[in-house]
Design an enzyme around this catalytic site. Sequence first.
Site, mmCIF file in Angstrom:
data_model
loop_
_atom_site.group_PDB
_atom_site.id
_atom_site.type_symbol
_atom_site.label_atom_id
_atom_site.label_comp_id
_atom_site.label_asym_id
_atom_site.label_seq_id
_atom_site.Cartn_x
_atom_site.Cartn_y
_atom_site.Cartn_z
ATOM 1 N N PHE A 1 0.882 -1.113 0.155
ATOM 2 C CA PHE A 1 0.008 0.087 -0.157
ATOM 3 C C PHE A 1 0.816 1.211 -0.004
ATOM 4 C CE2 PHE A 1 -3.097 2.890 1.957
ATOM 5 C CZ PHE A 1 -4.052 2.718 0.898
ATOM 6 N N ASP B 1 2.260 -6.070 7.515
ATOM 7 C CA ASP B 1 1.267 -5.287 7.502
ATOM 8 C C ASP B 1 0.004 -6.318 6.915
ATOM 9 O OD1 ASP B 1 -0.940 -3.671 6.941
ATOM 10 O OD2 ASP B 1 0.327 -2.173 5.908
ATOM 11 N N TYR C 1 -10.735 -1.552 10.762
ATOM 12 C CA TYR C 1 -11.842 -1.003 10.146
ATOM 13 C C TYR C 1 -12.453 -1.640 8.729
ATOM 14 C CZ TYR C 1 -8.308 1.882 7.811
ATOM 15 O OH TYR C 1 -7.144 2.512 7.397
ATOM 16 N N LYS C 2 -11.684 -2.568 8.380
ATOM 17 C CA LYS C 2 -11.868 -3.446 7.431
ATOM 18 C C LYS C 2 -12.456 -4.678 7.664
ATOM 19 C CE LYS C 2 -7.721 -1.739 4.969
ATOM 20 N NZ LYS C 2 -8.418 -0.967 3.741
ATOM 21 N N ARG D 1 -12.387 -3.693 -7.926
ATOM 22 C CA ARG D 1 -12.134 -4.453 -6.742
ATOM 23 C C ARG D 1 -13.274 -4.929 -5.881
ATOM 24 N NH1 ARG D 1 -8.285 -2.305 -1.704
ATOM 25 N NH2 ARG D 1 -10.301 -1.165 -1.369
#
Lengths: 396, 396
Positions: free
Chosen positions: B114, B183, B208-209, B355
């Site tokens: 990311f 990560d 939060y995912k 996605r």
Amino acid sequence: MPTDFTNTRRAFHLPEGVTYLDGNSLGPMPRDAARRVADMMTDEWSQMLITGWNKAGWYVQPRKVGDRIARLIGAGPGQVVMGDTLSIKVFQAVSAARALRPDRRVILSDSGNFPSDLYVAEGLAKAVDAELRVVAPEQVADAISDDLAVLMITEVDYRTGRRHDMKALTEKAHRHGALTVWDLAHSAGAVDVDLLGCGADFAVGCTYKYLNGGPGAPAFIWTNPDLAEQAQPILQGWMGHAAPFAFDMEYRPAAGIERMRVGTPPVIAMAALDAALDVWDDVDMADLRARSIDLTQAFIAGVEANCPEVTLNSPRDPSQRGSQVSFRHPDGYAVMQALIARGVIGDFRAPDVLRFGFAPLYNDLDDVAHAVDILADILANRTWNRPDFHQKAAVT
Amino acid sequence: MPTDFTNTRRAFHLPEGVTYLDGNSLGPMPRDAARRVADMMTDEWSQMLITGWNKAGWYVQPRKVGDRIARLIGAGPGQVVMGDTLSIKVFQAVSAARALRPDRRVILSDSGNFPSDLYVAEGLAKAVDAELRVVAPEQVADAISDDLAVLMITEVDYRTGRRHDMKALTEKAHRHGALTVWDLAHSAGAVDVDLLGCGADFAVGCTYKYLNGGPGAPAFIWTNPDLAEQAQPILQGWMGHAAPFAFDMEYRPAAGIERMRVGTPPVIAMAALDAALDVWDDVDMADLRARSIDLTQAFIAGVEANCPEVTLNSPRDPSQRGSQVSFRHPDGYAVMQALIARGVIGDFRAPDVLRFGFAPLYNDLDDVAHAVDILADILANRTWNRPDFHQKAAVT
């Protein structure tokens, strides 16, 4: 129109039977906060899901809330941004200030600073080959010298309430080529701060004390607009990028204060803080300061007239004091426990400090009188020494 | 007993008419979260005020919640702590890892990481005289060399879903004397992570995912217990001190993972996350992984059978894939807008990536079938090209 402090007091939930003089640690809950958070969760997160970042304005909220705080600290719109914790913001400000003075190694602070500001600066100093120099509060002005990169000062001392002269220290630091970082933890919402008027360089603060944002509420950071485009963050975060959603491989800092954003903003916590800031909308900061002085002066006078057992540990001159007062007593810890057991909530700081915060938004002269009465009663009757009290305190 | 995913699905509020395949960006709200946050505010903050730090356990919550996440990522109790954002946790992990290899300068990562992880590492590298080296994802193993201090890898690629081999890369890094930082942003709650089994050194992630903690929910950090007492934080925060309330002038790191705490924990947000973690209590991670593979395989098969206009952009072999699938289409942005307009929420990543995240906790095969149908219909009828659609999209 003068500020209506009866009205601001009504905006808070204050538990029955409690005289709360610890708003300098954690402010009480604004009546509107729980509903605002619930609304955010059920109307925004739950319904909008990922689209809330735009539709509900979550993405821009750190700056919008920052603008509300800017007015309270003498900063302009677009100059303050919210996020993270105060420790992180101290790290960002001091590291950015130091990077603007790369040929200088010294970060100067004082022993009246909150210890964790010193921890943060020391951690940074070890990593980037700088030096943290710590002097006594009264020696700060004299210790400003030409080898100084950064002067890092907490304006109001967390134990004594002693207030540094932001304008004088900033001007002296500038004359010696250094930059200033002001920690407003015990200033924002407590005293009349004038960052632009003082020509300060960076400022940081928390929002869970006098601003009543709730436990762990987001911190704030301000950079003087003259420096905002030059300041280079070490913490190169996603939200501080010029175009976070371009997903560039290279970091480019956002314009101005936005570069001091780091990761995803704490949206739920921000709703509580935003509700807390509503209470400030009709507050004039000069009125706030005047009321703060009235409350602290009355408390000092009342305690000194009725409690010969304690010694004032705060400056007597209100111009050199924030919105808190502390006294020393050899049995300070036990005395504070006795006060708390009787509903007067202050706090204790080692070794012998009884600390009382006065938040003009909800504390009034009745609170002052009641706290003086209870303290006097405890001290006169030496209640804190009774064995049965100790038993009681152990279970609270 | 096998995991009851009908039951876990019922634990979430999923808006009527929405097929939500964007839980890899922001998870939906657990039904219990709003009540839990409201209870925390009205029963704890409002009533306990400052005493909530002890009475309500706010102070220890970052570790208690960390323990709940530890089980989901193959870590042990007392090894994970919550707080801050993922960017901050990346900074902490990479800086601590680098400091354990002071004679080496190179931080290796890949272009599938990311972008903000790369920003954070680059910011650190500039400050501490290290070098960030970025190679293609498929070149990572070959690029591990004896000059490496830290291998910093996001296990699952945010665009393609490609999953790195944590065990193999960790072992190779160790053979060359380097430490690893993983990560888990797109792994935690999405795949079966085994940090201890892989012998990883540091790991970080957001909640939060797939963990559904809410927008801006606190991040987590894990240090392998073999390193936890040696790791020296750059961010020397108040709550990471061995005795935060002693107010010592000098920093002494807390024992183990506690030293990776920084400032005051976000108590309100933590209540929402804690509610979200309740849903995981009866989830077996092997069941979760099996269901994730079923969902993603079914989606790939369905799209490839019905949508010849798109090209698979994810590994076909499920063992090399996380819990998301992406496809490419030259008009990807407009196609995604058309999907969203019809209630199928995925997201778009430049230049041409559609996605779709599959969260086994609440997505099911009906979601897969419906998403395939709508996508096929949009593509077959070229709906996204119609002028009236563009008008409609502009107002959503």
